[in-house]
Design an enzyme around this catalytic site. Sequence first.
Site, mmCIF file in Angstrom:
data_model
loop_
_atom_site.group_PDB
_atom_site.id
_atom_site.type_symbol
_atom_site.label_atom_id
_atom_site.label_comp_id
_atom_site.label_asym_id
_atom_site.label_seq_id
_atom_site.Cartn_x
_atom_site.Cartn_y
_atom_site.Cartn_z
ATOM 1 N N GLU A 94 43.633 36.147 53.349
ATOM 2 C CA GLU A 94 43.765 37.508 52.832
ATOM 3 C C GLU A 94 42.622 37.871 51.924
ATOM 4 O O GLU A 94 42.111 37.019 51.201
ATOM 5 C CB GLU A 94 45.031 37.585 51.970
ATOM 6 C CG GLU A 94 46.275 37.570 52.766
ATOM 7 C CD GLU A 94 47.492 37.445 51.882
ATOM 8 O OE1 GLU A 94 47.524 38.062 50.802
ATOM 9 O OE2 GLU A 94 48.415 36.733 52.292
ATOM 10 N N CYS A 107 38.396 40.783 46.358
ATOM 11 C CA CYS A 107 39.100 39.565 45.974
ATOM 12 C C CYS A 107 39.202 38.723 47.236
ATOM 13 O O CYS A 107 39.772 39.171 48.231
ATOM 14 C CB CYS A 107 40.488 39.956 45.462
ATOM 15 S SG CYS A 107 41.545 38.550 45.164
ATOM 16 N N CYS A 114 47.271 26.540 50.000
ATOM 17 C CA CYS A 114 46.952 26.041 48.669
ATOM 18 C C CYS A 114 47.788 24.793 48.399
ATOM 19 O O CYS A 114 48.903 24.676 48.873
ATOM 20 C CB CYS A 114 47.269 27.112 47.629
ATOM 21 S SG CYS A 114 46.754 26.688 45.954
ATOM 22 N N CYS A 118 52.259 26.366 42.777
ATOM 23 C CA CYS A 118 52.853 27.200 41.716
ATOM 24 C C CYS A 118 54.111 27.864 42.274
ATOM 25 O O CYS A 118 54.098 28.423 43.367
ATOM 26 C CB CYS A 118 51.857 28.267 41.245
ATOM 27 S SG CYS A 118 50.363 27.564 40.544
ATOM 28 N N CYS A 121 54.260 31.671 43.353
ATOM 29 C CA CYS A 121 53.152 32.179 44.159
ATOM 30 C C CYS A 121 53.424 32.028 45.655
ATOM 31 O O CYS A 121 53.819 30.958 46.119
ATOM 32 C CB CYS A 121 51.878 31.432 43.784
ATOM 33 S SG CYS A 121 50.440 31.950 44.728
ATOM 34 N N SER A 193 38.900 32.256 39.346
ATOM 35 C CA SER A 193 40.196 32.021 38.712
ATOM 36 C C SER A 193 40.715 30.647 39.104
ATOM 37 O O SER A 193 40.735 30.299 40.282
ATOM 38 C CB SER A 193 41.174 33.105 39.182
ATOM 39 O OG SER A 193 42.424 32.934 38.566
ATOM 40 N N LEU A 217 47.231 30.587 32.976
ATOM 41 C CA LEU A 217 47.961 29.754 32.012
ATOM 42 C C LEU A 217 49.472 29.923 32.213
ATOM 43 O O LEU A 217 50.190 28.950 32.403
ATOM 44 C CB LEU A 217 47.535 30.162 30.601
ATOM 45 C CG LEU A 217 47.663 29.105 29.517
ATOM 46 C CD1 LEU A 217 46.890 27.845 29.856
ATOM 47 C CD2 LEU A 217 47.183 29.665 28.185
ATOM 48 N N ASN A 292 54.845 39.613 40.474
ATOM 49 C CA ASN A 292 55.246 40.248 41.726
ATOM 50 C C ASN A 292 56.337 39.383 42.312
ATOM 51 O O ASN A 292 56.105 38.210 42.602
ATOM 52 C CB ASN A 292 54.062 40.248 42.705
ATOM 53 C CG ASN A 292 53.258 41.507 42.594
ATOM 54 O OD1 ASN A 292 53.763 42.605 42.794
ATOM 55 N ND2 ASN A 292 51.997 41.338 42.257
ATOM 56 N N CYS A 333 48.560 37.880 45.919
ATOM 57 C CA CYS A 333 48.199 36.572 46.424
ATOM 58 C C CYS A 333 49.122 35.935 47.475
ATOM 59 O O CYS A 333 50.226 35.512 47.178
ATOM 60 C CB CYS A 333 48.200 35.676 45.193
ATOM 61 S SG CYS A 333 47.160 34.294 45.355
HETATM 62 N N1 SAH Z 1 44.381 29.285 42.321
HETATM 63 C C1 SAH Z 1 43.755 30.230 41.453
HETATM 64 C C2 SAH Z 1 43.433 31.560 42.087
HETATM 65 C C3 SAH Z 1 44.437 32.198 42.994
HETATM 66 S S1 SAH Z 1 45.833 32.994 42.327
HETATM 67 C C4 SAH Z 1 44.572 30.395 40.203
HETATM 68 O O1 SAH Z 1 45.643 29.816 40.107
HETATM 69 O O2 SAH Z 1 44.112 31.078 39.287
HETATM 70 C C5 SAH Z 1 45.298 34.418 41.481
HETATM 71 C C6 SAH Z 1 46.217 34.819 40.336
HETATM 72 O O3 SAH Z 1 47.437 35.415 40.817
HETATM 73 C C7 SAH Z 1 46.643 33.627 39.488
HETATM 74 O O4 SAH Z 1 46.593 33.972 38.131
HETATM 75 C C8 SAH Z 1 48.065 33.416 39.963
HETATM 76 O O5 SAH Z 1 48.789 32.646 39.048
HETATM 77 C C9 SAH Z 1 48.536 34.842 40.136
HETATM 78 N N2 SAH Z 1 49.753 34.980 40.942
HETATM 79 C C10 SAH Z 1 50.158 34.258 41.993
HETATM 80 N N3 SAH Z 1 51.353 34.681 42.453
HETATM 81 C C11 SAH Z 1 51.711 35.708 41.677
HETATM 82 C C12 SAH Z 1 52.851 36.566 41.639
HETATM 83 N N4 SAH Z 1 53.856 36.421 42.491
HETATM 84 N N5 SAH Z 1 52.870 37.528 40.684
HETATM 85 C C13 SAH Z 1 51.849 37.678 39.813
HETATM 86 N N6 SAH Z 1 50.757 36.905 39.793
HETATM 87 C C14 SAH Z 1 50.694 35.920 40.713
#
Ligand code: SAH
Length: 348
Positions: A94, A107, A114, A118, A121, A193, A217, A292, A333
């Site tokens: 994406e 972006c 991945c 997380c 995510c 990021s 963080l 989200n 994401c």
């Molecule tokens: N792996 C990297 C970059 C990809 S994610 C990282 O962790 O920074 C880009 C950003 O979107 C990160 O800050 C991630 O934590 C955030 N993100 C992922 N899923 C999300 C969601 N459902 N709602 C809000 N932010 C989200």
Amino acid sequence: MDSALINIYDLEFEELKNEILKLGEPAFRAKQVWKWIYQGTTRFDDMTDLPKAFRERLKGVFYIGGAGIVNKFVSQKDGTRKYLLALYDGKVVECVLMKYHYGNSVCISTQVGCRMGCRFCASSQPGFDRNLSTGEMIAQVMAIRNDTEEKISHIVLMGIGEPFDNYDNVVRFLRRMNSQNTLNISYRKMTVSTCGLVPGIIKFSEEGFPVNLSVSLHAPNDEIRMKIMPIAKRYSIDNILSACNIYTQKTGRRVTFEYTLIKDVNDRNEHAEELARKLSGLLCHINLIPVNSVEETGYTKSERVESFRRIIEKYGIPVTVRRELGSDIAASCGQLRKRSVERDRMVD
Ligand code: SAH
């Protein structure tokens, strides 16, 4: 496609030049080809100032590894465009184009899937497939540029994947996009990021370029962080902050901390206090993101964004709330890829 062919986007200029010299052609031909591909040309036949016979020989050695648009969603609210792009092996990633008053920002994704897991995510849910090559990252930028025919001024690596889990290809990509003979994008307009891979942050601080660093963080302490980000078991917040300190000292750039506010998980006033105390003294900025909601994660949006923001502000730390661009098109994401992979699985 013949797997012996080289994706031309994967080559540095010197490498392309050497390949062209090997074909018995003069070095200036490499300059011509390079210019065409970074203008967005996707077919050798369109390189009209090259002799036809030479174009045919190029096809025997290289391919222009563009990314095909599988799906495109344009937000009616703010013009954000979300793309699902297919790579040469049919895998999808994406990318998003966001329009700001200061320019157009793309972006892009750094991996297919991945490994970081997380919990909130969508990218992690379908699992990890493979790293993207430098050329495949470039292909994303070029696909968006060709589609919009607008100038791209900023690049953020916040799509699918963890950039520091694909470190070398990412750094090569940033250097290439900065080159005068490609898109000539300033390092200060690029952002990487990371979920906090400490060795990656330290290595990145030694690259000698002022790229913006963003660290996801999402928690004020390790206990909460471990619940939502498995990587927290490997690197503590203290470790991350020390590495960020090194980054700001070496580059002079402030670090952005991303903090996704999740209802009843990390959004209480005392969490804001704890976060602000921990970050005070560091050259940084906090970006609050209303989470989200992704199906199956069970996490929902916090309504406490404003009070959280006010507390951090009280501590004198610059804080912003991320504008929710493209909320009508699932621009967060991994959401599109997740749906696409799920659809494929249903068909299987
Ligand atoms: N792996 C990297 C970059 C990809 S994610 C990282 O962790 O920074 C880009 C950003 O979107 C990160 O800050 C991630 O934590 C955030 N993100 C992922 N899923 C999300 C969601 N459902 N709602 C809000 N932010 C989200």
